[in-house]
Design a protein around this motif. Structure first.
Motif, PDB file in Angstrom:
ATOM      1  N   CYS A   8       0.838  -1.208   0.000  1.00  0.00           N
ATOM      2  CA  CYS A   8       0.000   0.000   0.000  1.00  0.00           C
ATOM      3  C   CYS A   8       0.865   1.247   0.000  1.00  0.00           C
ATOM      4  CB  CYS A   8      -0.904  -0.008   1.228  1.00  0.00           C
ATOM      5  SG  CYS A   8      -2.132   1.324   1.205  1.00  0.00           S
ATOM      6  N   PRO A   9       0.503   2.228  -0.827  1.00  0.00           N
ATOM      7  CA  PRO A   9       1.236   3.491  -0.794  1.00  0.00           C
ATOM      8  C   PRO A   9       1.100   4.140   0.592  1.00  0.00           C
ATOM      9  CG  PRO A   9      -0.196   3.391  -2.717  1.00  0.00           C
ATOM     10  CD  PRO A   9      -0.540   2.219  -1.851  1.00  0.00           C
ATOM     11  N   LYS A  10       2.052   4.969   0.957  1.00  0.00           N
ATOM     12  CA  LYS A  10       2.015   5.644   2.255  1.00  0.00           C
ATOM     13  C   LYS A  10       0.797   6.559   2.303  1.00  0.00           C
ATOM     14  CE  LYS A  10       4.817   8.484   5.340  1.00  0.00           C
ATOM     15  NZ  LYS A  10       4.121   8.056   6.500  1.00  0.00           N
ATOM     16  N   LEU A  11       0.046   6.430   3.398  1.00  0.00           N
ATOM     17  CA  LEU A  11      -1.146   7.247   3.582  1.00  0.00           C
ATOM     18  C   LEU A  11      -0.893   8.315   4.635  1.00  0.00           C
ATOM     19  CD1 LEU A  11      -3.905   4.468   3.708  1.00  0.00           C
ATOM     20  CD2 LEU A  11      -3.110   5.757   1.725  1.00  0.00           C
ATOM     21  N   LYS A  55      -3.549   5.537  -5.278  1.00  0.00           N
ATOM     22  CA  LYS A  55      -2.705   6.669  -5.680  1.00  0.00           C
ATOM     23  C   LYS A  55      -3.538   7.788  -6.295  1.00  0.00           C
ATOM     24  CE  LYS A  55       1.567   4.081  -6.344  1.00  0.00           C
ATOM     25  NZ  LYS A  55       2.566   3.583  -7.311  1.00  0.00           N
ATOM     26  N   THR A  56      -4.526   7.423  -7.109  1.00  0.00           N
ATOM     27  CA  THR A  56      -5.396   8.429  -7.725  1.00  0.00           C
ATOM     28  C   THR A  56      -6.184   9.174  -6.656  1.00  0.00           C
ATOM     29  OG1 THR A  56      -5.622   7.126  -9.744  1.00  0.00           O
ATOM     30  CG2 THR A  56      -7.327   8.768  -9.323  1.00  0.00           C
ATOM     31  N   ARG A  57      -6.717   8.426  -5.686  1.00  0.00           N
ATOM     32  CA  ARG A  57      -7.504   9.065  -4.613  1.00  0.00           C
ATOM     33  C   ARG A  57      -6.626   9.967  -3.746  1.00  0.00           C
ATOM     34  NH1 ARG A  57      -9.856   6.404  -7.853  1.00  0.00           N
ATOM     35  NH2 ARG A  57     -12.041   5.852  -7.751  1.00  0.00           N
ATOM     36  N   LEU A  58      -5.376   9.558  -3.518  1.00  0.00           N
ATOM     37  CA  LEU A  58      -4.459  10.406  -2.753  1.00  0.00           C
ATOM     38  C   LEU A  58      -4.195  11.723  -3.477  1.00  0.00           C
ATOM     39  CD1 LEU A  58      -1.903   7.781  -1.418  1.00  0.00           C
ATOM     40  CD2 LEU A  58      -3.451   9.192  -0.047  1.00  0.00           C
ATOM     41  N   LYS A  59      -4.047  11.657  -4.793  1.00  0.00           N
ATOM     42  CA  LYS A  59      -3.841  12.888  -5.572  1.00  0.00           C
ATOM     43  C   LYS A  59      -5.041  13.804  -5.439  1.00  0.00           C
ATOM     44  CE  LYS A  59      -0.788  10.865  -9.027  1.00  0.00           C
ATOM     45  NZ  LYS A  59      -0.659  10.420 -10.426  1.00  0.00           N
ATOM     46  N   ARG A  60      -6.247  13.232  -5.479  1.00  0.00           N
ATOM     47  CA  ARG A  60      -7.456  14.041  -5.325  1.00  0.00           C
ATOM     48  C   ARG A  60      -7.528  14.671  -3.946  1.00  0.00           C
ATOM     49  NH1 ARG A  60     -12.124  10.261  -8.019  1.00  0.00           N
ATOM     50  NH2 ARG A  60     -11.290  10.312 -10.133  1.00  0.00           N
ATOM     51  N   ILE A  61      -7.147  13.910  -2.930  1.00  0.00           N
ATOM     52  CA  ILE A  61      -7.185  14.442  -1.564  1.00  0.00           C
ATOM     53  C   ILE A  61      -6.200  15.598  -1.432  1.00  0.00           C
ATOM     54  CG2 ILE A  61      -6.609  13.903   0.842  1.00  0.00           C
ATOM     55  CD1 ILE A  61      -7.741  11.043   0.234  1.00  0.00           C
ATOM     56  N   HIS A  62      -4.985  15.423  -1.942  1.00  0.00           N
ATOM     57  CA  HIS A  62      -3.978  16.482  -1.863  1.00  0.00           C
ATOM     58  C   HIS A  62      -4.381  17.706  -2.679  1.00  0.00           C
ATOM     59  CE1 HIS A  62      -1.332  14.128   0.574  1.00  0.00           C
ATOM     60  NE2 HIS A  62      -1.195  13.190  -0.337  1.00  0.00           N
ATOM     61  N   SER A  75     -11.141   4.038   0.975  1.00  0.00           N
ATOM     62  CA  SER A  75     -11.314   3.043   2.042  1.00  0.00           C
ATOM     63  C   SER A  75     -11.667   1.677   1.461  1.00  0.00           C
ATOM     64  CB  SER A  75     -12.385   3.497   3.038  1.00  0.00           C
ATOM     65  OG  SER A  75     -13.676   3.482   2.458  1.00  0.00           O
ATOM     66  N   HIS A  76     -12.413   1.654   0.367  1.00  0.00           N
ATOM     67  CA  HIS A  76     -12.775   0.389  -0.275  1.00  0.00           C
ATOM     68  C   HIS A  76     -11.535  -0.286  -0.877  1.00  0.00           C
ATOM     69  CE1 HIS A  76     -17.159   1.087  -0.042  1.00  0.00           C
ATOM     70  NE2 HIS A  76     -16.755   2.345  -0.033  1.00  0.00           N
ATOM     71  N   TYR A  77     -10.687   0.509  -1.506  1.00  0.00           N
ATOM     72  CA  TYR A  77      -9.485  -0.049  -2.122  1.00  0.00           C
ATOM     73  C   TYR A  77      -8.462  -0.499  -1.079  1.00  0.00           C
ATOM     74  CZ  TYR A  77     -11.457   1.714  -6.426  1.00  0.00           C
ATOM     75  OH  TYR A  77     -12.295   1.958  -7.484  1.00  0.00           O
ATOM     76  N   VAL A  78      -8.350   0.248   0.023  1.00  0.00           N
ATOM     77  CA  VAL A  78      -7.448  -0.160   1.101  1.00  0.00           C
ATOM     78  C   VAL A  78      -7.928  -1.473   1.707  1.00  0.00           C
ATOM     79  CG1 VAL A  78      -6.584   0.441   3.403  1.00  0.00           C
ATOM     80  CG2 VAL A  78      -6.602   2.166   1.597  1.00  0.00           C
TER      81      VAL A  78
END
Length: 88
Positions: A8-11, A55-62, A75-78
């Motif tokens: 998992c990428p770093k969250l 990774k895509t969702r992290l980009k959206r969050i940032h 959360s579903h993907y994690v």
């Protein structure tokens, strides 16, 4: 923070509600993989998909674009990635 699968990428620090949703979804993914027909849900393909989507969702969050929705979807993907990693 909960224990994450190694792939998992770093969250960032995430709210408890995120981890509650991950815990709920883990049961769903465990059932899905347990009842999948042979060759239906390839763990390797699902792992790659989950990592890409996280990774895509992290980009959206940032970028602060629909951060709440991105957290919910992530959360579903994690959860899926957690189940895949626990099966190996």
């Amino acid at each position: 923070m909960q224990a994450l699968p190694p792939s998992c990428p770093k969250l960032p620090d995430l709210p408890p509600l995120f981890w509650t949703e991950v815990a709920k979804e883990i049961a769903h993914w465990q059932e899905l993989f347990a009842n999948a027909a042979p060759g239906e849900a390839s763990p390797d393909e699902m792992r790659k998909l989950c990592i890409a989507r996280i990774k895509t969702r992290l980009k959206r969050i940032h970028a602060r674009k629909n951060a709440g929705r991105a957290l919910f979807e992530m959360s579903h993907y994690v959860a899926c990635l957690t189940v895949i990693e626990s099966r190996n």
